[in-house]
Enzyme design. Structure first.
Site, PDB file in Angstrom:
ATOM      1  N   LYS A  69       0.818  -1.215   0.000  1.00  0.00           N
ATOM      2  CA  LYS A  69       0.000   0.000   0.000  1.00  0.00           C
ATOM      3  C   LYS A  69       0.851   1.264   0.000  1.00  0.00           C
ATOM      4  O   LYS A  69       0.689   2.134  -0.850  1.00  0.00           O
ATOM      5  CB  LYS A  69      -0.962  -0.030   1.195  1.00  0.00           C
ATOM      6  N   ASP A 105      -6.472   0.355   2.376  1.00  0.00           N
ATOM      7  CA  ASP A 105      -6.339   1.028   3.657  1.00  0.00           C
ATOM      8  C   ASP A 105      -7.609   0.864   4.487  1.00  0.00           C
ATOM      9  O   ASP A 105      -8.266  -0.168   4.419  1.00  0.00           O
ATOM     10  CB  ASP A 105      -6.003   2.505   3.424  1.00  0.00           C
ATOM     11  N   PHE A 141      -4.976   1.240  -3.178  1.00  0.00           N
ATOM     12  CA  PHE A 141      -4.167   1.293  -1.966  1.00  0.00           C
ATOM     13  C   PHE A 141      -5.040   0.809  -0.806  1.00  0.00           C
ATOM     14  O   PHE A 141      -5.873   1.552  -0.294  1.00  0.00           O
ATOM     15  CB  PHE A 141      -3.680   2.720  -1.714  1.00  0.00           C
TER      16      PHE A 141
END
EC number: 3.2.2.-
Length: 323
Positions: free
Chosen positions: A199, A231, A229
């Site tokens: 990430k 998260d 990414f």
């Protein structure tokens, strides 16, 4: 079998998780519906924020982006950490960005590898001083020292040297970063097999692109090979949109704000489904004539996540240095 164009191995390894997941799945009908809505609106990703991100000089800016993403993780906690900057109050990622900009404006040499290599916990506490304490302060101090040491020893203190070695390749730069800087090696294990997320390494590359307007040290020929990414915020948005679905037991744990352990099957499944939820949305948008790269879809969803309505299912809470 590897996914075409997946030199990072993120799509391939996370696909195996999605195919075996027990607690998280993707609603393909919702992907189509959201793609229709986004395509109709001709949605575009946000631009680089120059108000809260620091910028001064070519090589210093590259080092700053490395520092920014070295500590770009874990902002949740009670009470919530906040800082005041330029007359406004920020939390989460924007508090991180504003803290670093404030420190640099005050003369703290955060882009100097030798300073970073010797930075103390007290130094880091001062940089992030505000209301409450930034989570994982000790880990952030350790990672800044590690980042400074590697930057000095491997790249003569200049992250621009690493970027040059990548030869305009986002994939090559992710490989360089994950090999050189241990804290960026965002890899999990699921049912005995390695799963790659990378990430912070991937967002580092996209941030260079944003900070340099896609030119000079931010020029890459293969940004389309970056994935989402994985998260906290993006899976929360995907769930709000109906693209991610959770098993009742997991849904209840999230609603109770119960911590989901790092590396647990549920955490890995949430992150893997995030990668593929964004990838499927990217493909659905492309088929409707609205071509965006996965990192741009991620930026778009993250920005949408700043305005979620009250009552939205809380994001999953995991203590980790990876996001």
């Amino acid at each position: 079998m590897a996914d075409p164009g997946d030199r990072l191995g993120v799509l391939t390894t996370t696909r195996r998780v999605v195919e075996q997941a027990q607690a998280v799945w993707i609603d393909h009908d919702a992907v189509a519906q959201i793609a229709e809505a986004f395509a109709a609106r001709q949605v575009t990703p946000p631009t680089w924020n120059r108000e809260l991100h620091w910028s001064d000089g070519r090589e210093a800016l590259a080092n700053y982006i490395l520092v920014l993403d070295a500590v770009n993780f874990c902002f949740w906690g009670e009470p919530r950490w906040r800082i005041e900057y330029a007359g406004a109050v920020y939390d989460g990622y924007w508090a991180l960005a504003a803290s670093l900009k404030r420190a640099l404006e005050q003369g703290v040499p955060l882009t100097d590898a030798s300073y970073l290599a010797e930075i103390t916990r007290d130094d880091v506490a001062t940089i992030f001083a505000g209301e409450g304490e930034i989570p994982l302060l000790d880990e952030r101090a350790r990672i800044l020292r590690e980042t400074g040491s590697v930057l000095a020893e491997r790249f003569a203190g200049r992250f621009s040297d690493a970027i040059a070695a990548a030869g305009r390749s986002a994939v090559a730069l992710v490989d360089i970063v994950t090999n050189a800087f241990p804290s960026f090696r965002d890899v999990a294990t699921y049912r005995g097999e390695q799963v790659r997320f990378y990430k912070r390494a991937q967002i580092l590359v996209s941030d260079l692109y944003g900070a340099f307007d896609g030119s000079d040290l931010g020029a890459f020929d293969d940004l389309g090979e970056l994935t989402a990414f994985a998260d906290y915020k993006v899976p929360q948005v995907l769930h709000h949109l109906g693209i991610l679905r959770y098993a009742p037991a997991l849904h209840d744990r999230l609603a109770r704000r119960e911590e989901i352990p790092a590396g647990s099957p549920e955490e890995v499944e949430i992150r893997a489904a995030t990668i593929w939820g964004v990838e499927e949305l990217r493909r659905a948008l492309a088929s409707r004539g609205h071509a965006l790269d996965a990192y741009q879809v991620d930026w778009l969803l993250w920005d949408e996540g700043q305005r979620l309505p009250a009552g939205t299912l809380p994001y999953h809470r995991t203590r980790t240095i990876f996001y």
